[in-house]
Design a protein around this motif. Structure first.
Motif, PDB file in Angstrom:
ATOM      1  N   ARG A 208      -9.297  17.680  -2.162  1.00  0.00           N
ATOM      2  CA  ARG A 208      -9.867  16.414  -2.614  1.00  0.00           C
ATOM      3  C   ARG A 208      -9.036  15.753  -3.711  1.00  0.00           C
ATOM      4  O   ARG A 208      -8.964  14.523  -3.781  1.00  0.00           O
ATOM      5  CB  ARG A 208     -11.305  16.616  -3.085  1.00  0.00           C
ATOM      6  N   GLU A 209      -8.422  16.547  -4.591  1.00  0.00           N
ATOM      7  CA  GLU A 209      -7.639  15.962  -5.683  1.00  0.00           C
ATOM      8  C   GLU A 209      -6.471  15.147  -5.133  1.00  0.00           C
ATOM      9  O   GLU A 209      -6.230  14.014  -5.569  1.00  0.00           O
ATOM     10  CB  GLU A 209      -7.124  17.050  -6.615  1.00  0.00           C
ATOM     11  N   GLN A 210      -5.768  15.721  -4.156  1.00  0.00           N
ATOM     12  CA  GLN A 210      -4.656  14.982  -3.564  1.00  0.00           C
ATOM     13  C   GLN A 210      -5.155  13.757  -2.817  1.00  0.00           C
ATOM     14  O   GLN A 210      -4.543  12.685  -2.883  1.00  0.00           O
ATOM     15  CB  GLN A 210      -3.859  15.875  -2.606  1.00  0.00           C
ATOM     16  N   LEU A 211      -6.285  13.886  -2.124  1.00  0.00           N
ATOM     17  CA  LEU A 211      -6.839  12.746  -1.397  1.00  0.00           C
ATOM     18  C   LEU A 211      -7.256  11.638  -2.360  1.00  0.00           C
ATOM     19  O   LEU A 211      -7.076  10.452  -2.065  1.00  0.00           O
ATOM     20  CB  LEU A 211      -8.030  13.187  -0.548  1.00  0.00           C
ATOM     21  N   ASP A 212      -7.778  12.005  -3.507  1.00  0.00           N
ATOM     22  CA  ASP A 212      -8.148  11.002  -4.507  1.00  0.00           C
ATOM     23  C   ASP A 212      -6.912  10.251  -4.992  1.00  0.00           C
ATOM     24  O   ASP A 212      -6.958   9.028  -5.223  1.00  0.00           O
ATOM     25  CB  ASP A 212      -8.857  11.662  -5.686  1.00  0.00           C
ATOM     26  N   LEU A 213      -5.793  10.968  -5.163  1.00  0.00           N
ATOM     27  CA  LEU A 213      -4.550  10.315  -5.587  1.00  0.00           C
ATOM     28  C   LEU A 213      -4.066   9.330  -4.526  1.00  0.00           C
ATOM     29  O   LEU A 213      -3.644   8.205  -4.837  1.00  0.00           O
ATOM     30  CB  LEU A 213      -3.470  11.366  -5.865  1.00  0.00           C
ATOM     31  N   LEU A 214      -4.147   9.745  -3.274  1.00  0.00           N
ATOM     32  CA  LEU A 214      -3.664   8.892  -2.179  1.00  0.00           C
ATOM     33  C   LEU A 214      -4.568   7.677  -1.988  1.00  0.00           C
ATOM     34  O   LEU A 214      -4.080   6.556  -1.793  1.00  0.00           O
ATOM     35  CB  LEU A 214      -3.577   9.697  -0.891  1.00  0.00           C
ATOM     36  N   THR A 215      -5.880   7.876  -2.020  1.00  0.00           N
ATOM     37  CA  THR A 215      -6.777   6.736  -1.850  1.00  0.00           C
ATOM     38  C   THR A 215      -6.695   5.799  -3.056  1.00  0.00           C
ATOM     39  O   THR A 215      -6.892   4.586  -2.920  1.00  0.00           O
ATOM     40  CB  THR A 215      -8.228   7.193  -1.627  1.00  0.00           C
ATOM     41  N   GLY A 216      -6.384   6.353  -4.228  1.00  0.00           N
ATOM     42  CA  GLY A 216      -6.170   5.492  -5.388  1.00  0.00           C
ATOM     43  C   GLY A 216      -4.952   4.602  -5.192  1.00  0.00           C
ATOM     44  O   GLY A 216      -4.978   3.408  -5.541  1.00  0.00           O
ATOM     45  N   ALA A 217      -3.893   5.176  -4.623  1.00  0.00           N
ATOM     46  CA  ALA A 217      -2.698   4.385  -4.339  1.00  0.00           C
ATOM     47  C   ALA A 217      -2.992   3.314  -3.290  1.00  0.00           C
ATOM     48  O   ALA A 217      -2.508   2.166  -3.396  1.00  0.00           O
ATOM     49  CB  ALA A 217      -1.575   5.302  -3.857  1.00  0.00           C
ATOM     50  N   LEU A 218      -3.796   3.644  -2.294  1.00  0.00           N
ATOM     51  CA  LEU A 218      -4.174   2.662  -1.277  1.00  0.00           C
ATOM     52  C   LEU A 218      -4.998   1.531  -1.886  1.00  0.00           C
ATOM     53  O   LEU A 218      -4.823   0.355  -1.533  1.00  0.00           O
ATOM     54  CB  LEU A 218      -4.970   3.347  -0.167  1.00  0.00           C
ATOM     55  N   HIS A 219      -5.884   1.885  -2.794  1.00  0.00           N
ATOM     56  CA  HIS A 219      -6.710   0.865  -3.452  1.00  0.00           C
ATOM     57  C   HIS A 219      -5.840  -0.108  -4.250  1.00  0.00           C
ATOM     58  O   HIS A 219      -6.080  -1.318  -4.231  1.00  0.00           O
ATOM     59  CB  HIS A 219      -7.728   1.539  -4.367  1.00  0.00           C
ATOM     60  N   ARG A 220      -4.811   0.412  -4.901  1.00  0.00           N
ATOM     61  CA  ARG A 220      -3.912  -0.466  -5.656  1.00  0.00           C
ATOM     62  C   ARG A 220      -3.106  -1.362  -4.729  1.00  0.00           C
ATOM     63  O   ARG A 220      -2.850  -2.538  -5.048  1.00  0.00           O
ATOM     64  CB  ARG A 220      -2.985   0.384  -6.531  1.00  0.00           C
ATOM     65  N   LEU A 221      -2.712  -0.844  -3.567  1.00  0.00           N
ATOM     66  CA  LEU A 221      -2.019  -1.674  -2.585  1.00  0.00           C
ATOM     67  C   LEU A 221      -2.926  -2.803  -2.103  1.00  0.00           C
ATOM     68  O   LEU A 221      -2.484  -3.945  -1.926  1.00  0.00           O
ATOM     69  CB  LEU A 221      -1.567  -0.818  -1.398  1.00  0.00           C
ATOM     70  N   ALA A 222      -4.190  -2.482  -1.899  1.00  0.00           N
ATOM     71  CA  ALA A 222      -5.148  -3.502  -1.470  1.00  0.00           C
ATOM     72  C   ALA A 222      -5.312  -4.571  -2.545  1.00  0.00           C
ATOM     73  O   ALA A 222      -5.404  -5.770  -2.243  1.00  0.00           O
ATOM     74  CB  ALA A 222      -6.493  -2.856  -1.143  1.00  0.00           C
ATOM     75  N   GLU A 223      -5.343  -4.149  -3.797  1.00  0.00           N
ATOM     76  CA  GLU A 223      -5.485  -5.108  -4.892  1.00  0.00           C
ATOM     77  C   GLU A 223      -4.288  -6.051  -4.974  1.00  0.00           C
ATOM     78  O   GLU A 223      -4.413  -7.189  -5.435  1.00  0.00           O
ATOM     79  CB  GLU A 223      -5.655  -4.362  -6.216  1.00  0.00           C
ATOM     80  N   LYS A 224      -3.131  -5.568  -4.519  1.00  0.00           N
ATOM     81  CA  LYS A 224      -1.922  -6.392  -4.530  1.00  0.00           C
ATOM     82  C   LYS A 224      -1.839  -7.298  -3.301  1.00  0.00           C
ATOM     83  O   LYS A 224      -0.879  -8.069  -3.165  1.00  0.00           O
ATOM     84  CB  LYS A 224      -0.683  -5.504  -4.600  1.00  0.00           C
ATOM     85  N   GLY A 225      -2.813  -7.179  -2.392  1.00  0.00           N
ATOM     86  CA  GLY A 225      -2.876  -8.083  -1.253  1.00  0.00           C
ATOM     87  C   GLY A 225      -2.450  -7.520   0.082  1.00  0.00           C
ATOM     88  O   GLY A 225      -2.406  -8.249   1.077  1.00  0.00           O
ATOM     89  N   LEU A 226      -2.117  -6.220   0.129  1.00  0.00           N
ATOM     90  CA  LEU A 226      -1.717  -5.633   1.416  1.00  0.00           C
ATOM     91  C   LEU A 226      -2.930  -5.543   2.336  1.00  0.00           C
ATOM     92  O   LEU A 226      -4.002  -5.084   1.930  1.00  0.00           O
ATOM     93  CB  LEU A 226      -1.124  -4.250   1.214  1.00  0.00           C
ATOM     94  N   THR A 227      -2.757  -5.957   3.584  1.00  0.00           N
ATOM     95  CA  THR A 227      -3.822  -5.912   4.584  1.00  0.00           C
ATOM     96  C   THR A 227      -3.329  -5.221   5.843  1.00  0.00           C
ATOM     97  O   THR A 227      -2.114  -5.102   6.067  1.00  0.00           O
ATOM     98  CB  THR A 227      -4.315  -7.319   4.953  1.00  0.00           C
ATOM     99  N   VAL A 228      -4.269  -4.785   6.661  1.00  0.00           N
ATOM    100  CA  VAL A 228      -3.905  -4.184   7.943  1.00  0.00           C
ATOM    101  C   VAL A 228      -3.138  -5.190   8.805  1.00  0.00           C
ATOM    102  O   VAL A 228      -2.164  -4.839   9.465  1.00  0.00           O
ATOM    103  CB  VAL A 228      -5.170  -3.689   8.676  1.00  0.00           C
ATOM    104  N   ALA A 229      -3.562  -6.443   8.792  1.00  0.00           N
ATOM    105  CA  ALA A 229      -2.896  -7.472   9.596  1.00  0.00           C
ATOM    106  C   ALA A 229      -1.434  -7.610   9.209  1.00  0.00           C
ATOM    107  O   ALA A 229      -0.556  -7.764  10.069  1.00  0.00           O
ATOM    108  CB  ALA A 229      -3.618  -8.801   9.441  1.00  0.00           C
ATOM    109  N   ALA A 230      -1.140  -7.542   7.904  1.00  0.00           N
ATOM    110  CA  ALA A 230       0.236  -7.667   7.446  1.00  0.00           C
ATOM    111  C   ALA A 230       1.072  -6.473   7.894  1.00  0.00           C
ATOM    112  O   ALA A 230       2.244  -6.621   8.269  1.00  0.00           O
ATOM    113  CB  ALA A 230       0.269  -7.791   5.921  1.00  0.00           C
ATOM    114  N   VAL A 231       0.475  -5.294   7.879  1.00  0.00           N
ATOM    115  CA  VAL A 231       1.185  -4.096   8.320  1.00  0.00           C
ATOM    116  C   VAL A 231       1.476  -4.169   9.814  1.00  0.00           C
ATOM    117  O   VAL A 231       2.605  -3.916  10.263  1.00  0.00           O
ATOM    118  CB  VAL A 231       0.364  -2.834   7.991  1.00  0.00           C
ATOM    119  N   ILE A 232       0.475  -4.534  10.607  1.00  0.00           N
ATOM    120  CA  ILE A 232       0.626  -4.601  12.057  1.00  0.00           C
ATOM    121  C   ILE A 232       1.706  -5.606  12.450  1.00  0.00           C
ATOM    122  O   ILE A 232       2.445  -5.406  13.417  1.00  0.00           O
ATOM    123  CB  ILE A 232      -0.717  -4.958  12.720  1.00  0.00           C
ATOM    124  N   ALA A 233       1.814  -6.683  11.690  1.00  0.00           N
ATOM    125  CA  ALA A 233       2.790  -7.726  12.011  1.00  0.00           C
ATOM    126  C   ALA A 233       4.235  -7.269  11.808  1.00  0.00           C
ATOM    127  O   ALA A 233       5.169  -7.944  12.260  1.00  0.00           O
ATOM    128  CB  ALA A 233       2.538  -8.963  11.162  1.00  0.00           C
TER     129      ALA A 233
END
Length: 237
Positions: A208-233
């Motif tokens: 869980r500790e490692q997963l918390d670190l990874l999901t925290g990084a994902l949350h910061r990416l989301a805050e910067k505007g990264l979306t699934v649509a942008a990745v797929i494109a």
């Protein structure tokens, strides 16, 4: 109570060589070398439902448009093994979800596709269609497997919704060479139930500790505007 009826029948393939060459030109399908064992085959008109030769599986134009290609990567093979499915069982949006996850891990987190993170974030669902009578559902011969973010964890991944523009996608089937037997052999498997493992997440507290670190990084990416649509494109899986 939901009862399962007869599966929805296959539709004849709408694929022709021109369509597949378009995928080749777009880098979404391997080139056709014209050898004794071609990379892909247009189904003969007498094939009203899939009947691939040994060494071939059934693929769909829409799956390649959503990010699938061969040789199948390690993560794609893991999905088939863990969920007990064949290529034709994946719905187009399931391919989009998996392909975008791989791209996020490799391109933004700087790691290989992380299996524990995947099962921590996503659950697997069975897709069926209404059967006419009340309480009756019908399994689909193609696309019975879908993925969705787990309830309560949508804020731990980048935002995005899958396209609903998949009308008649199941008519776009053709035969694809199973290079190196990386994918399960085609048996025409039909998904009629949701096994318990489809809903399992990560239960080991040590992870869980490692997963918390990874999901925290994902949350910061989301805050910067990264979306699934942008990745797929921006990917070809």
């Amino acid at each position: 109570m939901v009862h399962m009826g007869e599966a929805v029948a296959w539709s004849p393939s709408s694929v022709d060589e021109h369509l597949l060459l378009g995928l080749v030109g777009g880098g979404l399908l391997s080139r056709h070398p014209g050898m004794k064992r071609p990379e892909w085959i247009v189904p003969p008109s007498v094939h009203r439902e899939p009947d691939p030769s040994a060494g071939y599986v059934v693929s769909f134009v829409r799956l390649h448009e959503r990010g699938f290609n061969v040789p199948a990567g390690r993560f794609m093979r893991a999905l088939c093994h863990y969920y007990g499915v064949e290529l034709h069982n994946f719905a187009p949006n399931a391919i989009s979800q998996a392909a975008s996850f791989v791209a996020v891990c490799e391109g933004f987190l700087g790691i290989e596709a992380h299996w524990d993170l995947w099962v921590h974030l996503f659950r697997c669902e069975l897709h069926t269609v209404a059967g006419g009578a009340r309480g009756l559902r019908r399994p689909v011969l193609a696309g019975g497997l879908t993925f969705a973010l787990r309830e309560g964890r949508k804020d731990k991944y980048i935002p995005g919704s899958m396209t609903s523009n998949n009308a008649d996608w199941e008519k776009g089937w053709f035969y694809l060479c199973n290079d190196g037997a990386g994918l399960p052999a085609y048996t025409g498997k039909v998904l009629t139930e949701r096994p318990g493992r489809w809903g399992r997440g990560v239960s080991d507290p040590a992870k869980r500790e490692q997963l918390d670190l990874l999901t925290g990084a994902l949350h910061r990416l989301a805050e910067k505007g990264l979306t699934v649509a942008a990745v797929i494109a921006n990917f070809h899986w």
